[in-house]
Design a protein around this motif. Structure first.
Motif, PDB file in Angstrom:
ATOM      1  N   HIS A  85       4.943  -4.998  -2.880  1.00  0.00           N
ATOM      2  CA  HIS A  85       4.165  -5.284  -4.085  1.00  0.00           C
ATOM      3  C   HIS A  85       4.487  -4.234  -5.139  1.00  0.00           C
ATOM      4  CE1 HIS A  85       0.759  -6.353  -6.619  1.00  0.00           C
ATOM      5  NE2 HIS A  85       0.425  -5.080  -6.636  1.00  0.00           N
ATOM      6  N   LYS A  86       4.951  -4.681  -6.291  1.00  0.00           N
ATOM      7  CA  LYS A  86       5.261  -3.762  -7.380  1.00  0.00           C
ATOM      8  C   LYS A  86       4.003  -3.491  -8.184  1.00  0.00           C
ATOM      9  CE  LYS A  86       9.864  -5.311  -7.539  1.00  0.00           C
ATOM     10  NZ  LYS A  86      11.002  -5.564  -7.480  1.00  0.00           N
ATOM     11  N   THR A  87       3.818  -2.232  -8.568  1.00  0.00           N
ATOM     12  CA  THR A  87       2.629  -1.856  -9.332  1.00  0.00           C
ATOM     13  C   THR A  87       3.018  -1.452 -10.743  1.00  0.00           C
ATOM     14  OG1 THR A  87       2.676   0.516  -8.826  1.00  0.00           O
ATOM     15  CG2 THR A  87       1.620  -0.945  -7.197  1.00  0.00           C
ATOM     16  N   PHE A  88       2.033  -1.448 -11.622  1.00  0.00           N
ATOM     17  CA  PHE A  88       2.271  -1.018 -13.000  1.00  0.00           C
ATOM     18  C   PHE A  88       2.524   0.480 -13.087  1.00  0.00           C
ATOM     19  CE2 PHE A  88      -0.351  -4.858 -13.552  1.00  0.00           C
ATOM     20  CZ  PHE A  88       0.555  -5.609 -14.284  1.00  0.00           C
ATOM     21  N   THR A  89       2.145   1.213 -12.064  1.00  0.00           N
ATOM     22  CA  THR A  89       2.309   2.663 -12.078  1.00  0.00           C
ATOM     23  C   THR A  89       3.646   3.104 -11.483  1.00  0.00           C
ATOM     24  OG1 THR A  89       1.048   2.788 -10.016  1.00  0.00           O
ATOM     25  CG2 THR A  89      -0.168   3.149 -12.070  1.00  0.00           C
ATOM     26  N   GLY A  90       4.525   2.158 -11.207  1.00  0.00           N
ATOM     27  CA  GLY A  90       5.885   2.505 -10.801  1.00  0.00           C
ATOM     28  C   GLY A  90       6.132   2.624  -9.318  1.00  0.00           C
ATOM     29  N   PHE A  91       5.332   1.962  -8.500  1.00  0.00           N
ATOM     30  CA  PHE A  91       5.553   1.990  -7.059  1.00  0.00           C
ATOM     31  C   PHE A  91       5.854   0.581  -6.554  1.00  0.00           C
ATOM     32  CE2 PHE A  91       3.113   5.839  -7.689  1.00  0.00           C
ATOM     33  CZ  PHE A  91       3.767   6.734  -6.876  1.00  0.00           C
ATOM     34  N   GLU A  92       6.628   0.512  -5.501  1.00  0.00           N
ATOM     35  CA  GLU A  92       6.861  -0.731  -4.780  1.00  0.00           C
ATOM     36  C   GLU A  92       6.294  -0.504  -3.385  1.00  0.00           C
ATOM     37  OE1 GLU A  92      10.624  -3.313  -3.268  1.00  0.00           O
ATOM     38  OE2 GLU A  92      10.699  -2.552  -5.319  1.00  0.00           O
ATOM     39  N   ILE A  93       5.109  -1.076  -3.130  1.00  0.00           N
ATOM     40  CA  ILE A  93       4.333  -0.778  -1.924  1.00  0.00           C
ATOM     41  C   ILE A  93       4.494  -1.881  -0.890  1.00  0.00           C
ATOM     42  CG2 ILE A  93       2.018  -0.352  -1.021  1.00  0.00           C
ATOM     43  CD1 ILE A  93       1.277   0.619  -3.859  1.00  0.00           C
ATOM     44  N   THR A  94       4.897  -1.498   0.311  1.00  0.00           N
ATOM     45  CA  THR A  94       5.021  -2.440   1.419  1.00  0.00           C
ATOM     46  C   THR A  94       3.784  -2.318   2.305  1.00  0.00           C
ATOM     47  OG1 THR A  94       7.428  -2.285   1.398  1.00  0.00           O
ATOM     48  CG2 THR A  94       6.401  -3.115   3.420  1.00  0.00           C
ATOM     49  N   PRO A  95       2.958  -3.376   2.411  1.00  0.00           N
ATOM     50  CA  PRO A  95       1.791  -3.344   3.302  1.00  0.00           C
ATOM     51  C   PRO A  95       2.191  -3.695   4.739  1.00  0.00           C
ATOM     52  CG  PRO A  95       1.453  -4.823   1.404  1.00  0.00           C
ATOM     53  CD  PRO A  95       2.916  -4.520   1.498  1.00  0.00           C
ATOM     54  N   VAL A  96       1.794  -2.833   5.678  1.00  0.00           N
ATOM     55  CA  VAL A  96       2.086  -3.002   7.101  1.00  0.00           C
ATOM     56  C   VAL A  96       0.759  -3.234   7.824  1.00  0.00           C
ATOM     57  CG1 VAL A  96       3.025  -1.884   9.171  1.00  0.00           C
ATOM     58  CG2 VAL A  96       4.090  -1.469   6.929  1.00  0.00           C
ATOM     59  N   VAL A  97       0.647  -4.342   8.549  1.00  0.00           N
ATOM     60  CA  VAL A  97      -0.588  -4.675   9.271  1.00  0.00           C
ATOM     61  C   VAL A  97      -0.500  -4.115  10.682  1.00  0.00           C
ATOM     62  CG1 VAL A  97      -2.113  -6.525  10.052  1.00  0.00           C
ATOM     63  CG2 VAL A  97      -0.792  -6.813   7.937  1.00  0.00           C
ATOM     64  N   GLY A  98      -1.526  -3.352  11.087  1.00  0.00           N
ATOM     65  CA  GLY A  98      -1.519  -2.774  12.421  1.00  0.00           C
ATOM     66  C   GLY A  98      -2.882  -2.792  13.081  1.00  0.00           C
ATOM     67  N   LEU A  99      -2.905  -3.148  14.353  1.00  0.00           N
ATOM     68  CA  LEU A  99      -4.128  -3.082  15.155  1.00  0.00           C
ATOM     69  C   LEU A  99      -4.180  -1.732  15.857  1.00  0.00           C
ATOM     70  CD1 LEU A  99      -4.498  -6.526  16.996  1.00  0.00           C
ATOM     71  CD2 LEU A  99      -6.083  -5.511  15.371  1.00  0.00           C
ATOM     72  N   ILE A 100      -5.323  -1.055  15.759  1.00  0.00           N
ATOM     73  CA  ILE A 100      -5.512   0.215  16.447  1.00  0.00           C
ATOM     74  C   ILE A 100      -5.811  -0.104  17.910  1.00  0.00           C
ATOM     75  CG2 ILE A 100      -6.810   2.382  16.491  1.00  0.00           C
ATOM     76  CD1 ILE A 100      -5.423   1.817  13.775  1.00  0.00           C
ATOM     77  N   LYS A 101      -5.062   0.501  18.822  1.00  0.00           N
ATOM     78  CA  LYS A 101      -5.209   0.202  20.249  1.00  0.00           C
ATOM     79  C   LYS A 101      -6.458   0.830  20.847  1.00  0.00           C
ATOM     80  CE  LYS A 101      -0.194   0.135  20.842  1.00  0.00           C
ATOM     81  NZ  LYS A 101       0.942   0.818  21.498  1.00  0.00           N
ATOM     82  N   GLN A 102      -6.728   2.101  20.506  1.00  0.00           N
ATOM     83  CA  GLN A 102      -7.845   2.842  21.081  1.00  0.00           C
ATOM     84  C   GLN A 102      -8.598   3.578  19.975  1.00  0.00           C
ATOM     85  OE1 GLN A 102      -8.582   2.816  24.391  1.00  0.00           O
ATOM     86  NE2 GLN A 102      -6.861   1.454  24.758  1.00  0.00           N
ATOM     87  N   PRO A 103      -9.913   3.792  20.155  1.00  0.00           N
ATOM     88  CA  PRO A 103     -10.631   4.636  19.191  1.00  0.00           C
ATOM     89  C   PRO A 103      -9.952   6.010  19.115  1.00  0.00           C
ATOM     90  CG  PRO A 103     -12.157   3.586  20.714  1.00  0.00           C
ATOM     91  CD  PRO A 103     -10.773   3.306  21.230  1.00  0.00           C
ATOM     92  N   PHE A 104     -10.043   6.650  17.971  1.00  0.00           N
ATOM     93  CA  PHE A 104      -9.415   7.960  17.797  1.00  0.00           C
ATOM     94  C   PHE A 104     -10.313   8.831  16.931  1.00  0.00           C
ATOM     95  CE2 PHE A 104      -8.241   5.594  14.103  1.00  0.00           C
ATOM     96  CZ  PHE A 104      -8.021   6.513  13.079  1.00  0.00           C
ATOM     97  N   ASP A 105     -10.115  10.127  17.024  1.00  0.00           N
ATOM     98  CA  ASP A 105     -10.863  11.069  16.203  1.00  0.00           C
ATOM     99  C   ASP A 105     -10.158  11.234  14.873  1.00  0.00           C
ATOM    100  OD1 ASP A 105     -12.804  11.574  18.166  1.00  0.00           O
ATOM    101  OD2 ASP A 105     -11.519  13.087  19.124  1.00  0.00           O
ATOM    102  N   LEU A 106     -10.899  11.011  13.786  1.00  0.00           N
ATOM    103  CA  LEU A 106     -10.324  11.201  12.461  1.00  0.00           C
ATOM    104  C   LEU A 106      -9.973  12.668  12.260  1.00  0.00           C
ATOM    105  CD1 LEU A 106     -12.643   9.084  10.143  1.00  0.00           C
ATOM    106  CD2 LEU A 106     -10.250   8.635  10.665  1.00  0.00           C
ATOM    107  N   LEU A 107      -8.804  12.899  11.728  1.00  0.00           N
ATOM    108  CA  LEU A 107      -8.373  14.229  11.341  1.00  0.00           C
ATOM    109  C   LEU A 107      -7.895  14.110   9.900  1.00  0.00           C
ATOM    110  CD1 LEU A 107      -7.903  17.147  12.193  1.00  0.00           C
ATOM    111  CD2 LEU A 107      -5.644  16.460  13.003  1.00  0.00           C
ATOM    112  N   ILE A 108      -8.830  14.277   8.977  1.00  0.00           N
ATOM    113  CA  ILE A 108      -8.556  14.020   7.569  1.00  0.00           C
ATOM    114  C   ILE A 108      -7.853  15.214   6.922  1.00  0.00           C
ATOM    115  CG2 ILE A 108      -9.666  13.686   5.318  1.00  0.00           C
ATOM    116  CD1 ILE A 108     -11.774  12.014   6.727  1.00  0.00           C
ATOM    117  N   ASP A 109      -6.771  14.922   6.198  1.00  0.00           N
ATOM    118  CA  ASP A 109      -6.089  15.934   5.396  1.00  0.00           C
ATOM    119  C   ASP A 109      -6.793  15.970   4.044  1.00  0.00           C
ATOM    120  OD1 ASP A 109      -4.501  17.425   3.699  1.00  0.00           O
ATOM    121  OD2 ASP A 109      -2.633  16.390   4.211  1.00  0.00           O
TER     122      ASP A 109
END
Length: 191
Positions: free
Chosen positions: A104-128
């Motif tokens: 998907h091309k954006t007006f801000t100059g990016f071409e973004i590819t969306p990838v669909v993924g199922l999370i297999k197991q719960p995980f602990d968030l480690l936010i940057d």
């Protein structure tokens, strides 16, 4: 619906629909986002992030984990998984990639590819904190309900474009993220 029913019911490895409102006249910087779907209490949820206000691009906006492609990335799937690991601590080995939507091309100059993924197991968030101010989930069923997905039209350089938006509780999801969610929901519901 649980993640196993979702995986069996929807043929996501053959995602061909594109976001109709995307501009098509330029090459953008390559980027990818992961659409992470996790099952919580037998209900599918989308994991979303909020960008910090100090970021140069899209400060404060709701987004999926993701970012610009690096020269060492093998492909856009690798980019999305690497970024999700960096931003929220989601390991690539914990994601079952189901498919990829067209870029998907954006007006801000990016071409973004969306990838669909199922999370297999719960995980602990480690936010940057340098890349993510907050991380939260929204039931996929909320977005599938068509009355919760809205659009307005915007004119840019004489052309008419759709702008998608989805208010959820005290959050406002709009732009490319909302357009990608709408695309996923239309694929799932065959709209």
């Amino acid at each position: 619906m649980n993640k196993h029913e979702f995986k069996i019911r929807y043929n996501l490895h053959q995602l061909s629909a594109a976001i109709a409102s995307a501009p098509t006249s330029y090459l953008g910087r390559q980027a990818a986002v992961l659409i992470p779907i996790i099952e919580i209490d037998q209900q599918l949820q989308l994991i979303l992030t909020q960008r910090p206000l100090h970021l140069r691009h899209h400060p404060g906006q709701i987004s999926f984990p993701g970012g610009k492609a690096e020269p060492t990335d093998i492909n856009m799937v690798h980019t999305a998984l690497r970024e999700a690991n960096e931003e929220i601590g989601l390991l690539a080995s914990n994601v079952d990639v189901l498919g990829i939507f067209p870029a998907h091309k954006t007006f801000t100059g990016f071409e973004i590819t969306p990838v669909v993924g199922l999370i297999k197991q719960p995980f602990d968030l480690l936010i940057d904190p340098g890349e993510v101010a907050d991380c939260f989930t929204v039931p996929l069923s909320f977005f599938i309900e068509k009355d919760n997905r809205h659009e307005v039209f915007h004119y840019r350089h004489g052309k008419r474009y759709r702008v998608h938006f989805m208010p959820f509780e005290d959050r406002f999801i709009w732009g490319v993220t909302a357009a990608i969610i709408d695309l996923l929901c239309r694929h799932v519901t065959h709209e």
